[in-house]
Structures are given as structure tokens and as C-alpha cells.
Design an enzyme around this catalytic site. Structure first.
Site, PDB file in Angstrom:
ATOM      1  N   LYS A 119       0.817  -1.207   0.000  1.00 48.33           N
ATOM      2  CA  LYS A 119       0.000   0.000   0.000  1.00 48.33           C
ATOM      3  C   LYS A 119       0.845   1.249   0.000  1.00 48.33           C
ATOM      4  O   LYS A 119       0.465   2.277  -0.552  1.00 48.33           O
ATOM      5  CB  LYS A 119      -0.950   0.004   1.203  1.00 48.33           C
ATOM      6  CG  LYS A 119      -2.056  -1.016   1.068  1.00 48.33           C
ATOM      7  CD  LYS A 119      -3.282  -0.666   1.875  1.00 48.33           C
ATOM      8  CE  LYS A 119      -4.410  -1.632   1.532  1.00 48.33           C
ATOM      9  NZ  LYS A 119      -5.426  -1.736   2.545  1.00 48.33           N
ATOM     10  N   LYS A 208      -7.641  -8.404  -9.061  1.00 49.36           N
ATOM     11  CA  LYS A 208      -8.708  -8.681  -8.110  1.00 49.36           C
ATOM     12  C   LYS A 208      -9.899  -7.744  -8.361  1.00 49.36           C
ATOM     13  O   LYS A 208      -9.686  -6.581  -8.727  1.00 49.36           O
ATOM     14  CB  LYS A 208      -8.135  -8.428  -6.705  1.00 49.36           C
ATOM     15  CG  LYS A 208      -8.934  -9.019  -5.581  1.00 49.36           C
ATOM     16  CD  LYS A 208      -8.218  -8.769  -4.264  1.00 49.36           C
ATOM     17  CE  LYS A 208      -9.242  -8.415  -3.217  1.00 49.36           C
ATOM     18  NZ  LYS A 208      -8.737  -7.989  -1.952  1.00 49.36           N
ATOM     19  N   LYS A 211     -13.697  -2.467  -5.455  1.00 45.84           N
ATOM     20  CA  LYS A 211     -14.621  -1.335  -5.602  1.00 45.84           C
ATOM     21  C   LYS A 211     -13.876  -0.061  -5.987  1.00 45.84           C
ATOM     22  O   LYS A 211     -14.459   0.879  -6.491  1.00 45.84           O
ATOM     23  CB  LYS A 211     -15.410  -1.125  -4.315  1.00 45.84           C
ATOM     24  CG  LYS A 211     -14.564  -1.180  -3.068  1.00 45.84           C
ATOM     25  CD  LYS A 211     -15.298  -1.829  -1.916  1.00 45.84           C
ATOM     26  CE  LYS A 211     -14.298  -2.374  -0.905  1.00 45.84           C
ATOM     27  NZ  LYS A 211     -14.846  -3.240   0.093  1.00 45.84           N
TER      28      LYS A 211
END
Ligand code: TRP
Length: 342
Positions: A119, A208, A211
Site C-alpha cells: 500500500k 482482483k 470497488k
């Protein structure tokens, strides 16, 4: 309340996709069905984890309530007395324990966390919250003495860190302040899950389903209108193989659809593969998936609109009231050990 405890948390800072539904919510509903007779199950929303990466803060509170409503719409039974449903930030001990455990966690250890490294990327301006995420997660687990924490392999390292911290603290203070959660492989055995469920994007099946994907056609949200969801499935990227053959590497598009279908109809993947391998009509497969998605979204939509929200709020409040007490007792033990309490 001396039953062994199963603890599970699902982040709730954005709309759920069918990937979240099939990979996290359905397993949670099954967990309740299969285990709540002889276990205590703690289902909680790690809401303080919600903004370790940026979110729309003004929407967060209602977003969390909506996510909880989706659990109920999907079959979580609020009348079950062995199940507690609570929000992390409503139990202050999570934060307090984190501050204490920070002093028994090493900088190097947290720097090695794969999720943090991924991240963070090359950005030095990531928050300390993101860095400290695994310690807060350890507190979530250790406060309640949970033995069982069924998590996917993406959370395996964090679970192992929680075990390391617990052992370290117990050894240092020569006590049994914390229950040591079981190893990840034992967790998998216990829950009977062989592999994490990874639904891929419909437009780029090498990635993957997420959203936060820039392409809205790549993912199906539980809040999507059923007819829109059908369109997304019908225009999903497929491979140009000409024949249906399940192979995630070679034919990720078709294989993703087969995987989704097997989960939607709750059939072992091998069986779905057997039923479809060798066929040549991609459209037929897409139609089968689209039909199931439509039924699911319509069902959830009905349940959401017929729901009595006050029942959910009462469950949250009573669980939070009870769990606050449990958490404070464990917190007191470590406060004593470190010398903050007599
Ligand atoms: N990190 C988990 C995830 O991203 C969510 C989580 C937070 C969690 N605290 C937890 C899961 C404690 C299990 C136990 O999915």
C-alpha cells in the site's frame, strides 16, 4: 461465556462488491450457522481501520451502518445470543490496548508487513495509521481472548504478528494475560477452508475485483441494479480460446466466471468445472452467471428495503455494552502488568 471464541472482522468503508459478498459475508453467515451453537462468535466492524487509507469521511458513519445491514440481509441472525456484533470504535479499549502494545512491537517488524509495503509503494507520505494497522488488529483479537480468527491468506502475516506480540508480552510479564490465537494453518483446518476466495475483475481478470477499480464495469456492487449487473456480466472480458477450459493462468476471464458461478450456486468448484469444461458457448455460461446474480441482487434488495433497522441498532448497542466490559477486564490486566494500575 466460557465457550471458545471465534472472531471475525470485515472492513466496511466502501460499498460491498460480489467479491466481498462471496468471499467474506457468505462465509460469515455459514460460520454462524455451523458454529454458534457451541461457540461465541464476535463479528465486528474495524471502523478505526477504515481510514488508514483515505476515505470520504462525511459518508463513513452511514456507510458502516449500511454494511451491517447487508450482513443481516445476507442471513446473519440478530436473535442469536451467541453472536455479538459491534463496532471497534465504540469500545475504547481497542485504542488503549494499541497504544500499550505499540511499545512491545518493533519498527522492523511492522516495516516487513507485506500489506503495508504494497500500500505504501514509493510514497513516503503514508500515514502512521497505515503503519500501525497490524497492532490495532492484534488488539482487536487479543482483547477478547479469541482462539479462532478465520482470515484469508492476505491477513496471515497480521495474525502471526498478533501471536508474536501476545507471546512476547506473556513471556515478559511471566503471565497469561493474553490467549494465544491458533496458528493460521490450524485456523484453516478448523473453518474447513482450503484457499482464500479471490474474485477477479470482469474487465481485467488478471486483477482482483475491487470497488476502487477505475473501471466501474469491472466490479458488481451489491447495490447495483440487477439489470445493470446483468449487463456487466454479459460484457465481461473472456478469452479467445473458443472453448471453455478452467485455467486461471491461461483463461482467466472464463475461469473467473466459472468460479463466481460455483460460489453463487454453492457448488464445489470441481463440479462446476466438470459441468462446463469442453463446452463452446461462452454466452450460455455468461447467461447462467447473470441469472444467478440477478436473483441474488433482487433478494438482497428486497431484504434491505424490508429491514427493521431498529433491531440492528439494538443488537449493536447490547453487544457493545457487553463487550466493553469484557475488553476492559483484559485491558486492566495489562495495565497492571506494565505498572499503570496497582
Ligand atoms: N485486516 C482485516 C482485513 O482487512 C480486518 C480486520 C481488522 C480484522 N481487525 C481484525 C480481521 C481482527 C480479523 C481480526 O480484512
Amino acid at each position: 461465556m466460557d465457550k471458545s471464541i471465534i472472531l471475525t472482522g470485515v472492513r466496511a468503508n466502501a460499498d460491498f462488491t460480489i467479491g466481498n459478498y462471496l468471499g467474506a459475508i457468505v462465509p460469515m453467515v455459514k460460520l454462524q450457522k455451523n458454529f454458534s451453537k457451541d461457540h461465541q462468535i464476535n463479528i465486528f466492524v474495524p471502523d478505526l481501520h477504515s481510514f488508514t487509507t483515505p476515505v470520504e469521511h462525511k459518508d463513513l458513519y452511514l456507510q458502516i451502518i449500511r454494511s451491517l445491514k447487508y450482513y443481516v440481509a445476507s442471513g446473519i441472525d440478530l436473535t442469536d445470543d451467541n453472536v455479538f456484533i459491534y463496532r471497534q470504535s465504540y469500545i475504547a479499549s481497542h485504542s488503549e490496548l494499541t497504544v500499550i502494545l505499540n511499545n512491545f512491537t518493533y519498527f522492523g517488524e511492522l516495516s516487513r508487513m507485506t500489506q503495508f509495503k504494497e500500500k505504501k509503494g514509493d510514497d513516503d507520505n503514508v500515514s502512521v495509521g497505515l503503519f500501525d494497522y497490524p497492532v490495532l488488529m492484534a488488539s482487536d483479537i487479543l482483547l477478547y481472548g479469541a482462539h479462532w480468527v478465520p482470515v484469508g491468506d492476505d491477513q496471515r502475516q497480521h495474525l502471526e504478528l498478533a501471536r508474536d506480540i501476545a507471546l512476547r508480552v506473556n513471556n515478559k510479564f511471566n503471565s497469561d494475560i493474553f490467549v494465544i490465537p491458533e496458528e493460521w494453518s490450524k485456523q484453516q483446518e478448523f473453518i474447513g477452508r482450503t484457499d482464500g476466495i479471490r474474485i477477479r475483475s470482469l474487465t481485467d481478470p488478471t486483477k482482483k475485483m475491487s470497488k476502487s477499480d477505475s473501471d466501474p464495469n469491472g466490479s458488481i456492487l451489491l447495490s447495483d441494479d440487477p439489470s445493470l449487473a446483468v449487463k456487466k456480466i454479459m460484457s465481461a472480458t473472456t478469452d479467445s480460446n473458443g472453448k471453455i477450459e478452467f485455467d486461471m493462468e491461461k483463461n482467466p476471464g472464463i475461469s473467473n466466471l466459472i468460479h463466481i458461478l460455483s460460489l453463487l450456486i454453492d457448488e464445489p468448484l470441481e463440479m462446476t468445472i466438470k459441468n462446463w469444461n469442453g463446452k463452446t458457448n461462452y454466452l450460455e455460461l455468461k447467461q447462467a452467471v447473470a441469472d444467478e446474480i440477478k436473483i441474488l441482487l433482487q433478494h438482497l434488495k428486497n431484504n434491505m428495503s424490508n429491514m427493521d433497522e431498529s433491531e440492528l441498532m439494538r443488537k449493536l448497542e447490547s453487544s457493545e455494552y457487553l463487550m466493553r466490559d469484557v475488553a476492559v477486564q483484559r485491558l486492566y490486566k495489562i495495565q497492571q502488568a506494565v505498572g499503570l494500575r496497582p
